[in-house]
Design a protein around this motif. Structure first.
Motif, PDB file in Angstrom:
ATOM      1  N   VAL A 448      38.920  43.497  43.104  1.00  0.00           N
ATOM      2  CA  VAL A 448      39.041  43.762  41.674  1.00  0.00           C
ATOM      3  C   VAL A 448      40.398  44.394  41.403  1.00  0.00           C
ATOM      4  CG1 VAL A 448      38.052  45.022  39.712  1.00  0.00           C
ATOM      5  CG2 VAL A 448      36.549  44.079  41.460  1.00  0.00           C
ATOM      6  N   ASP A 449      41.011  44.009  40.301  1.00  0.00           N
ATOM      7  CA  ASP A 449      42.274  44.609  39.887  1.00  0.00           C
ATOM      8  C   ASP A 449      42.127  46.129  39.810  1.00  0.00           C
ATOM      9  OD1 ASP A 449      45.030  44.290  38.431  1.00  0.00           O
ATOM     10  OD2 ASP A 449      43.835  45.589  37.128  1.00  0.00           O
ATOM     11  N   SER A 450      43.153  46.841  40.211  1.00  0.00           N
ATOM     12  CA  SER A 450      43.060  48.303  40.331  1.00  0.00           C
ATOM     13  C   SER A 450      42.708  48.988  39.017  1.00  0.00           C
ATOM     14  CB  SER A 450      44.378  48.873  40.873  1.00  0.00           C
ATOM     15  OG  SER A 450      45.452  48.558  39.995  1.00  0.00           O
ATOM     16  N   SER A 451      43.285  48.519  37.896  1.00  0.00           N
ATOM     17  CA  SER A 451      42.996  49.164  36.611  1.00  0.00           C
ATOM     18  C   SER A 451      41.551  48.933  36.191  1.00  0.00           C
ATOM     19  CB  SER A 451      43.945  48.653  35.525  1.00  0.00           C
ATOM     20  OG  SER A 451      43.756  47.266  35.303  1.00  0.00           O
ATOM     21  N   TYR A 454      39.274  51.050  38.433  1.00  0.00           N
ATOM     22  CA  TYR A 454      39.278  52.448  37.998  1.00  0.00           C
ATOM     23  C   TYR A 454      38.317  52.648  36.835  1.00  0.00           C
ATOM     24  CZ  TYR A 454      40.822  56.799  35.847  1.00  0.00           C
ATOM     25  OH  TYR A 454      40.844  58.054  35.291  1.00  0.00           O
ATOM     26  N   LYS A 455      38.341  51.733  35.866  1.00  0.00           N
ATOM     27  CA  LYS A 455      37.487  51.880  34.686  1.00  0.00           C
ATOM     28  C   LYS A 455      36.011  51.773  35.060  1.00  0.00           C
ATOM     29  CE  LYS A 455      40.842  50.111  31.328  1.00  0.00           C
ATOM     30  NZ  LYS A 455      41.115  49.070  30.312  1.00  0.00           N
ATOM     31  N   LEU A 456      35.670  50.789  35.898  1.00  0.00           N
ATOM     32  CA  LEU A 456      34.267  50.604  36.265  1.00  0.00           C
ATOM     33  C   LEU A 456      33.757  51.767  37.111  1.00  0.00           C
ATOM     34  CD1 LEU A 456      34.224  46.779  37.077  1.00  0.00           C
ATOM     35  CD2 LEU A 456      33.365  47.927  35.027  1.00  0.00           C
ATOM     36  N   GLU A 457      34.625  52.311  37.969  1.00  0.00           N
ATOM     37  CA  GLU A 457      34.228  53.478  38.756  1.00  0.00           C
ATOM     38  C   GLU A 457      34.101  54.703  37.849  1.00  0.00           C
ATOM     39  OE1 GLU A 457      35.470  55.626  42.929  1.00  0.00           O
ATOM     40  OE2 GLU A 457      37.053  55.208  41.481  1.00  0.00           O
ATOM     41  N   SER A 458      34.971  54.804  36.841  1.00  0.00           N
ATOM     42  CA  SER A 458      34.892  55.923  35.903  1.00  0.00           C
ATOM     43  C   SER A 458      33.591  55.888  35.117  1.00  0.00           C
ATOM     44  CB  SER A 458      36.081  55.887  34.937  1.00  0.00           C
ATOM     45  OG  SER A 458      37.304  56.079  35.632  1.00  0.00           O
ATOM     46  N   LEU A 459      33.083  54.684  34.868  1.00  0.00           N
ATOM     47  CA  LEU A 459      31.784  54.547  34.200  1.00  0.00           C
ATOM     48  C   LEU A 459      30.625  54.853  35.141  1.00  0.00           C
ATOM     49  CD1 LEU A 459      32.104  51.357  31.955  1.00  0.00           C
ATOM     50  CD2 LEU A 459      31.421  53.630  31.204  1.00  0.00           C
ATOM     51  N   ASP A 467      39.984  47.777  48.210  1.00  0.00           N
ATOM     52  CA  ASP A 467      40.263  47.038  46.972  1.00  0.00           C
ATOM     53  C   ASP A 467      39.039  46.291  46.457  1.00  0.00           C
ATOM     54  OD1 ASP A 467      42.933  47.835  47.011  1.00  0.00           O
ATOM     55  OD2 ASP A 467      43.526  46.139  48.286  1.00  0.00           O
ATOM     56  N   CYS A 468      37.902  46.456  47.131  1.00  0.00           N
ATOM     57  CA  CYS A 468      36.702  45.705  46.774  1.00  0.00           C
ATOM     58  C   CYS A 468      35.691  46.583  46.045  1.00  0.00           C
ATOM     59  CB  CYS A 468      36.060  45.098  48.024  1.00  0.00           C
ATOM     60  SG  CYS A 468      37.115  43.887  48.856  1.00  0.00           S
ATOM     61  N   ALA A 469      34.870  45.937  45.221  1.00  0.00           N
ATOM     62  CA  ALA A 469      33.872  46.656  44.432  1.00  0.00           C
ATOM     63  C   ALA A 469      32.525  45.967  44.517  1.00  0.00           C
ATOM     64  CB  ALA A 469      34.313  46.747  42.973  1.00  0.00           C
TER      65      ALA A 469
END
Length: 499
Positions: A448-451, A454-459, A467-469
């Motif tokens: 996943v793209d880093s930005s 970051y957003k999905l982890e912040s949620l 680099d994987c989610a």
């Protein structure tokens, strides 16, 4: 062998029982009225011709199975109360030869005190009942900060040890970051308590209490902070004496802090809660965050500022639509990120709720659905504790857990508000929706793209490994999979164009 039959009824929760006992006690104390099952039954017959008999009322007062919701409503109305959703719970019971009472603790209390006997109830008896009832630890509905003496708080030993050690450092700065409902405020309470134990002054500023006109203007914000700190420290507020327009509001703020710190002449822990509210005003936070960094760095050689300790708290999920992480990080101080509960911690929490957790596979099943998310776990335990007998069989408890999970992603589920909040946040960013679709269609972790990561982890809805989610738990997978059916009707060409 005869197969047990299931039937569905209602039962009072701990909240409903507490409300009922409190009203009976009040009526007895104020009016000297004899409150017996027979008397309550007579009151119900004044509301409806048939009303209830004393035996049914006694079942309700003893929180036994075998009554319907209408009977509960009648008893509440007879005692000038209103039956509310949190007062009762639907109960799926397995009919055996002997029914098990739902609230064994309440049954024992009634048996021990004889409150509902034919004898009159005097003030001494009421006082005895009040003392017995005060020993019942009724779970608080999850979502608010847990008090210092709460048995439902799970100690975060590693994080708390770090925070307590940092508090002792002159001019220190601690930043607590996590998605909403992860336990930030409960942790902050304990940090401030530790500061008080060390003999430090504490001041708490909640940015949710500041008006928009204050947050959107740096000068007004800093003046608001100074005045609020003065009020909490009970020191004279003399802003005009120290505020110099030619020096600017930031230097004036530092000068005023010097004045306050010299007045108290001992360490001051200043907590700033929901600092993320500032991120809605880029012009302000671009000036405010460097100011905090300056205070932290200047304390290395300024003996007065060494008495200042800053504790910042922010909800990471609110930054998702603001691209805050791409702007100006603080890059100073100790950052604490709250993690999920482990299996052992969830089992300890289950014991605190007095739930039958001998069958660890049920706890593991729940964690498979919601992970170790503190709020989601506590919400499940709260509903189970207020609807499942403390002395229930494994079969009853298993059924209740499975029923809760079956309804988890529906409108009737206990997580509907949490899921609705996440969905509304995702809809504000089409790139996140497209990534969610990739995640639910993939059997493995995806790059996943880093930005976006970051957003999905912040949620709080993904786990990152390099680099994987991957989606954090089954609750999100099932919910997003259901929502994906509606996404299929969206014109993705338009989405990509708007992105």
């Amino acid at each position: 062998m005869h197969k047990p039959k299931r039937y569905r009824g209602t039962v009072l929760t701990h909240t409903g029982l507490q409300k009922l006992y409190a009203q009976i006690e009040q009526l007895t104390t104020e009016n000297g009225e004899k409150i017996t099952p027979r008397r309550i039954a007579e009151k119900t017959q004044l509301i409806e011709p048939q009303g209830l008999n004393a035996a049914t009322v006694r079942k309700i007062l003893q929180a036994q199975i075998g009554v319907d919701q209408e009977s509960l409503r009648l008893v509440f109305q007879a005692l000038n109360l209103t039956l509310e959703p949190l007062d009762f719970s639907l109960f799926h019971h397995i009919r055996n030869h002997q029914a098990t009472p739902v609230a064994i603790k309440h049954q024992q209390i009634l048996d021990g005190t004889g409150v509902f006997s034919s004898n009159s109830i005097d003030r001494d008896r009421c006082r005895d009942v009040r003392q017995v009832k005060s020993k019942i630890d009724v779970p608080q509905y999850p979502g608010s900060p847990l008090p210092l003496d709460s048995k439902f708080y799970i100690e975060r030993l590693a994080i708390q040890t770090q925070a307590y050690a940092e508090l002792r450092q002159p001019g220190s700065l601690i930043w607590i970051k996590a998605p909403h409902k992860m336990g930030k405020s409960s942790l902050l309470l304990r940090i401030l308590h530790q500061a008080q134990q060390l003999g430090y002054h504490t001041v708490h500023l909640d940015f949710q209490q500041a008006d928009q006109s204050i947050l959107s203007n740096l000068d007004r914000l800093l003046r608001w902070m100074c005045k609020t700190i003065s009020l909490q420290l009970q020191t004279e507020c003399c802003l005009e004496r120290y505020w110099d327009c030619e020096l600017g509001c930031k230097v004036s703020f530092i000068i005023y802090l010097h004045y306050l710190l010299e007045q108290i002449n001992q360490p001051l822990v200043l907590s700033l809660n929901e600092i993320n509210r500032l991120f809605e005003y880029p012009d302000v936070y671009r000036e405010f965050l460097p100011l905090l960094r300056s205070l932290n760095e200047e304390a290395r050689y300024d003996q007065v500022l060494q008495n200042l300790r800053l504790v910042l708290v922010s909800s990471t999920d609110t930054c998702v639509s603001l691209n805050f992480h791409q702007q100006l990080p603080l890059n100073t101080g100790l950052t604490l990120r709250l993690s999920e509960f482990s299996l052992e911690e969830v089992q300890r929490l289950a014991l605190s709720y007095q739930l039958p957790c001998e069958n660890s596979s049920l706890v593991e099943q729940l964690m498979d659905w919601v992970g170790g998310h503190p709020f989601l776990i506590q919400l499940a335990f709260y509903h189970l504790a207020t609807s499942v007998p403390s002395a229930s069989t494994d079969e009853i408890f298993t059924y209740q857990v499975q029923q809760l999970l079956r309804e988890a992603t529906t409108l009737a589920g206990i997580y509907q508000n949490h899921l609705r909040y996440i969905w509304l946040t995702l809809q504000a960013d089409s790139s996140l929706l497209l990534t969610i679709e990739r995640l639910i269609n993939s059997q493995e972790a995806i790059v996943v793209d880093s930005s976006i990561a970051y957003k999905l982890e912040s949620l709080g809805i993904v786990r990152l490994e390099g680099d994987c989610a991957t989606l954090r738990c089954r609750l999100y997978y099932n919910f997003f999979k259901k929502k994906n059916l509606s996404l299929k009707s969206v014109d993705y060409c338009n989405i990509l164009t708007k992105s």
